[in-house]
Design a protein around this motif. Structure first.
Motif, short mmCIF file in Angstrom:
data_model
loop_
_atom_site.label_atom_id
_atom_site.label_comp_id
_atom_site.label_asym_id
_atom_site.label_seq_id
_atom_site.Cartn_x
_atom_site.Cartn_y
_atom_site.Cartn_z
N UNK A 48 105.62 22.83 14.42
CA UNK A 48 105.27 23.26 15.68
C UNK A 48 104.29 24.54 15.55
N UNK A 49 104.60 25.35 14.87
CA UNK A 49 103.75 26.53 14.66
C UNK A 49 102.54 26.21 14.03
N UNK A 50 102.31 25.12 13.19
CA UNK A 50 100.88 25.04 12.35
C UNK A 50 100.16 24.22 13.63
N UNK A 51 100.77 23.53 14.34
CA UNK A 51 100.01 22.57 15.40
C UNK A 51 99.67 23.44 16.36
N UNK A 52 100.29 24.70 16.75
CA UNK A 52 99.94 25.55 17.78
C UNK A 52 98.78 26.37 17.08
N UNK A 53 98.76 26.63 15.92
CA UNK A 53 97.71 27.17 15.39
C UNK A 53 96.40 26.50 15.52
N UNK A 54 96.54 25.16 15.08
CA UNK A 54 95.43 24.03 15.01
C UNK A 54 94.95 24.20 16.59
N UNK A 55 95.87 24.11 17.68
CA UNK A 55 94.99 24.13 18.98
C UNK A 55 94.38 25.61 19.09
N UNK A 56 94.91 26.50 18.82
CA UNK A 56 94.18 27.73 18.94
C UNK A 56 92.74 27.80 18.02
N UNK A 57 92.76 27.28 16.92
CA UNK A 57 91.54 27.15 16.34
C UNK A 57 90.57 26.11 16.71
N UNK A 58 91.12 25.24 17.52
CA UNK A 58 90.06 24.37 18.48
C UNK A 58 89.57 25.25 19.51
N UNK A 59 90.48 26.03 20.32
CA UNK A 59 89.87 26.98 21.29
C UNK A 59 88.77 27.92 20.85
N UNK A 60 89.11 28.45 19.45
CA UNK A 60 88.05 29.37 18.88
C UNK A 60 86.80 28.60 18.91
N UNK A 61 86.75 27.44 18.19
CA UNK A 61 85.61 26.51 18.18
C UNK A 61 84.83 26.30 19.79
N UNK A 62 85.63 26.05 20.46
CA UNK A 62 84.96 25.83 21.83
C UNK A 62 84.25 27.11 22.41
N UNK A 63 84.85 28.37 21.98
CA UNK A 63 84.47 29.59 22.59
C UNK A 63 83.07 29.97 21.63
N UNK A 64 83.06 29.58 20.37
CA UNK A 64 81.77 29.58 19.70
C UNK A 64 80.68 28.75 20.24
N UNK A 65 81.24 27.52 20.63
CA UNK A 65 80.12 26.38 21.03
C UNK A 65 79.55 26.80 22.30
N UNK A 66 80.10 27.44 23.22
CA UNK A 66 79.95 27.80 24.54
C UNK A 66 78.63 28.84 24.29
N UNK A 67 78.88 29.82 23.26
CA UNK A 67 77.85 30.64 22.89
C UNK A 67 76.38 30.19 22.46
N UNK A 68 76.90 28.95 21.45
CA UNK A 68 75.70 28.56 20.58
C UNK A 68 74.95 27.61 21.80
N UNK A 69 75.55 27.26 22.66
CA UNK A 69 74.66 26.36 23.52
C UNK A 69 73.89 26.95 24.52
N UNK A 70 73.92 28.38 24.54
CA UNK A 70 72.99 29.20 25.22
C UNK A 70 71.57 29.40 24.49
N UNK A 71 71.62 28.95 23.33
CA UNK A 71 70.49 28.97 22.62
C UNK A 71 69.87 27.87 22.08
N UNK A 72 68.58 27.49 21.48
CA UNK A 72 68.34 26.32 21.00
C UNK A 72 69.20 25.79 19.68
N UNK A 73 69.21 24.54 19.34
CA UNK A 73 70.10 24.23 18.31
C UNK A 73 69.34 25.01 16.90
N UNK A 74 70.22 25.27 15.73
CA UNK A 74 69.60 25.88 14.68
C UNK A 74 69.18 24.74 13.83
N UNK A 75 69.75 23.66 13.59
CA UNK A 75 69.62 22.64 13.00
C UNK A 75 70.31 21.24 13.39
N UNK A 76 70.22 20.11 12.90
CA UNK A 76 70.99 18.84 13.46
C UNK A 76 72.25 19.09 12.72
#
Length: 230
Positions: free
Chosen positions: A92-120
């Motif tokens: 359960x600890x590893x699964x919770x951390x995986x969930x946190x990492x998905x959130x971290x990705x989503x937060x980075x995505x929001x920032x990236x979506x403010x600019x043109x894509x760097x690459x395909x």
């Protein structure tokens, strides 16, 4: 799993524990997929939903911890059942951390979506798919109490590492070509690293399955060798 009990209440408790773990696993698998889809489709609203839905993952973590403590207090399990419960507390600890990492990705995505894509985005979704598959396979190994499946998860982790290194080197090249690429390339590096770490957490789950079934702890073999040598 093969374990059965004459105590129907005890068996119901164990079944409830497994079902909650699988529900939590299904949610974090979906969060991995959705966070990267938010990147490829430039969907910041989807990224927000991933961030908000992490509350459900945290709720399940608390419920599973409570279930394990209740079983330990009331049932006083022995042998394989005790290993099942202690494994659940680790998983359960590893699964919770995986969930946190998905959130971290989503937060980075929001920032990236403010600019043109760097690459395909080709390799990053592939890395996410491999990470998601590793989580699913590790949980399948837990449900079926199959150490062979768990061992395969550990072997497959090398594929994530190779693909991560490819992505890292490619993004490093973009940064060297033009300093304007540094911010976006760095964000994509973090996303790739988060996905690689998800694979590591899936491997942790697989190793705990081996412990649950065989009673053998295979984690940190180098540290064990040092202890033996000393």
């Amino acid at each position: 799993m093969p374990s059965t009990h004459t105590d129907k209440a005890f068996e119901a408790d164990l079944r409830d524990l497994r079902e909650k773990l699988l529900a939590m696993g299904a949610k974090v698998e979906a969060h991995i997929a959705d966070s990267v889809r938010a990147l490829t489709e430039r969907d910041s609203a989807l990224a927000d939903r991933v961030i908000q839905s992490d509350k459900e993952v945290n709720r399940l973590e608390v419920e599973i911890d409570d279930t394990c403590r209740r079983i330990l207090a009331l049932r006083q399990p022995a042998a394989s059942d005790l290993r099942l419960i202690t494994t659940a507390l680790k998983i359960v600890t590893d699964l919770e951390r995986i969930g946190d990492l998905a959130v971290n990705i989503a937060e980075r995505v929001k920032d990236l979506n403010e600019a043109p894509p760097l690459k395909p985005y080709v390799d990053t979704p592939r890395l996410a798919e491999l990470a998601q598959q590793q989580v699913k396979r590790a949980l399948d190994a837990f449900v079926s109490a199959d150490p062979a499946k768990a061992e395969q998860v550990s072997k497959e982790d090398d594929h994530l590492d190779v693909l991560y290194l490819k992505i890292f080197n490619e993004l490093l090249g973009y940064m060297m070509e033009d300093s304007k690429n540094i911010r976006r390339a760095t964000a994509l590096m973090f996303i790739a690293k988060h996905l690689e770490r998800i694979g590591d957490h899936a491997t942790n789950v697989a190793e705990m399955v081996i412990y649950m079934v065989r009673g053998t702890d295979i984690r940190h073999p180098r540290s064990r060798n040092l202890t033996t040598d000393s």
